[in-house]
Design an enzyme around this catalytic site. Sequence first.
Site, PDB file in Angstrom:
ATOM      1  N   LYS A 195       0.828  -1.211   0.000  1.00 59.34           N
ATOM      2  CA  LYS A 195       0.000   0.000   0.000  1.00 59.34           C
ATOM      3  C   LYS A 195       0.865   1.265   0.000  1.00 59.34           C
ATOM      4  CE  LYS A 195      -2.113  -0.968   3.907  1.00 59.34           C
ATOM      5  NZ  LYS A 195      -1.353  -2.171   4.306  1.00 59.34           N
ATOM      6  N   ARG A 226      -8.216   1.119  10.490  1.00 54.18           N
ATOM      7  CA  ARG A 226      -7.769  -0.251  10.741  1.00 54.18           C
ATOM      8  C   ARG A 226      -8.707  -0.999  11.679  1.00 54.18           C
ATOM      9  NH1 ARG A 226      -1.951   0.524   9.662  1.00 54.18           N
ATOM     10  NH2 ARG A 226      -0.767  -1.366  10.035  1.00 54.18           N
ATOM     11  N   ARG A 233      11.858  -6.662   4.025  1.00 55.45           N
ATOM     12  CA  ARG A 233      11.709  -5.235   3.708  1.00 55.45           C
ATOM     13  C   ARG A 233      12.789  -4.404   4.421  1.00 55.45           C
ATOM     14  NH1 ARG A 233       5.944  -2.429   4.459  1.00 55.45           N
ATOM     15  NH2 ARG A 233       6.193  -2.972   6.648  1.00 55.45           N
ATOM     16  N   ARG A 244      12.557  -1.992   9.892  1.00 53.14           N
ATOM     17  CA  ARG A 244      11.648  -1.520  10.930  1.00 53.14           C
ATOM     18  C   ARG A 244      11.619  -2.541  12.060  1.00 53.14           C
ATOM     19  NH1 ARG A 244       6.096  -0.049   7.886  1.00 53.14           N
ATOM     20  NH2 ARG A 244       5.342  -1.022   9.788  1.00 53.14           N
ATOM     21  N   ARG A 250       1.260  -8.785  13.991  1.00 56.42           N
ATOM     22  CA  ARG A 250       0.618  -7.808  13.092  1.00 56.42           C
ATOM     23  C   ARG A 250      -0.374  -8.494  12.151  1.00 56.42           C
ATOM     24  NH1 ARG A 250       5.453  -5.205  10.314  1.00 56.42           N
ATOM     25  NH2 ARG A 250       3.974  -3.823   9.280  1.00 56.42           N
TER      26      ARG A 250
HETATM   27  P1  AMP Z   1       2.091   0.422   9.221  1.00 57.61           P
HETATM   28  O1  AMP Z   1       3.279   1.208   8.817  1.00 57.61           O
HETATM   29  O2  AMP Z   1       0.841   0.890   8.552  1.00 57.61           O
HETATM   30  O3  AMP Z   1       2.284  -1.071   9.061  1.00 57.61           O
HETATM   31  O4  AMP Z   1       1.871   0.703  10.778  1.00 57.61           O
HETATM   32  C1  AMP Z   1       2.870   0.373  11.722  1.00 57.61           C
HETATM   33  C2  AMP Z   1       2.271   0.270  13.111  1.00 57.61           C
HETATM   34  O5  AMP Z   1       1.716   1.556  13.481  1.00 57.61           O
HETATM   35  C3  AMP Z   1       1.102  -0.698  13.260  1.00 57.61           C
HETATM   36  O6  AMP Z   1       1.537  -2.035  13.478  1.00 57.61           O
HETATM   37  C4  AMP Z   1       0.403  -0.126  14.479  1.00 57.61           C
HETATM   38  O7  AMP Z   1       1.105  -0.400  15.669  1.00 57.61           O
HETATM   39  C5  AMP Z   1       0.521   1.376  14.229  1.00 57.61           C
HETATM   40  N1  AMP Z   1      -0.608   1.885  13.415  1.00 57.61           N
HETATM   41  C6  AMP Z   1      -0.542   2.396  12.151  1.00 57.61           C
HETATM   42  N2  AMP Z   1      -1.748   2.774  11.720  1.00 57.61           N
HETATM   43  C7  AMP Z   1      -2.609   2.503  12.723  1.00 57.61           C
HETATM   44  C8  AMP Z   1      -4.013   2.647  12.882  1.00 57.61           C
HETATM   45  N3  AMP Z   1      -4.774   3.155  11.900  1.00 57.61           N
HETATM   46  N4  AMP Z   1      -4.554   2.247  14.057  1.00 57.61           N
HETATM   47  C9  AMP Z   1      -3.812   1.741  15.040  1.00 57.61           C
HETATM   48  N5  AMP Z   1      -2.488   1.557  14.965  1.00 57.61           N
HETATM   49  C10 AMP Z   1      -1.878   1.935  13.815  1.00 57.61           C
END
Ligand code: AMP
Length: 208
Positions: free
Chosen positions: A13, A88, A122, A155, A166
């Site tokens: 994404k 989410r 990644r 990361r 996750r």
């Molecule tokens: P991402 O980069 O989108 O994979 O997000 C990394 C981490 O940020 C996730 O595993 C969550 O811990 C937190 N996070 C990101 N977006 C959200 C969201 N919309 N709601 C809750 N936690 C989020």
Amino acid sequence: MIVVLLGPPGAGKGTQAKTLAAELGVPHLSTGDMLRAAVKARTPLGLQAEDHMKAGRLVPDGLVLDMIKERLQAPDARNGCLFDGFPRTKVQAEALDRVAPTDRVVYFEIPSDVLLLRLTQRRSCPKCGRIYNLATDPPKVAGKCDIEGSELLQRPDDREEAVSTRLAVYRKETEPLLEYYRSRHLLRSIPADGPIPTVAAALRKALA
Ligand code: AMP
């Protein structure tokens, strides 16, 4: 124009959102990127979010929603935005519906074995944010960004322990949003396991 990119972590994404947002002329709002920036800057939000993120759990809805509501006030979001990684949970989707109507939701469909490889392989450049995959899209020089030459980073939540949490959280909390948006006739699905340009073309078709 509010567009939501929906799909599991590692579906691509973020990669697609960067170019698409520029084309649409709207900001790319990645809640993951925004939260990582808050953690890095040691803001009160970052301090509250950090442990949840490291463990691969979701950050509490209230914190994420306050952050998004504030961001949507900025002038660059006047004509809409492209959400990546938000909403989410059902609570977040309902809150977004109250703030701004969603025009289209694109679901990145991808087999789970591909996801595991994408996430654990990644790496990204801390300077320009370019994302690499050591298996399928490696940098020219091992461990270094093609553009910046800086050391690529993994990361903390892309390590195997956090990745399985996750993916489980995604299935429980986020997957139900497919039905939420399908029943509102907003959902389009695209195959997301192909090469970047193929996915990019499918994404544009889904938004046409
Ligand atoms: P991402 O980069 O989108 O994979 O997000 C990394 C981490 O940020 C996730 O595993 C969550 O811990 C937190 N996070 C990101 N977006 C959200 C969201 N919309 N709601 C809750 N936690 C989020």
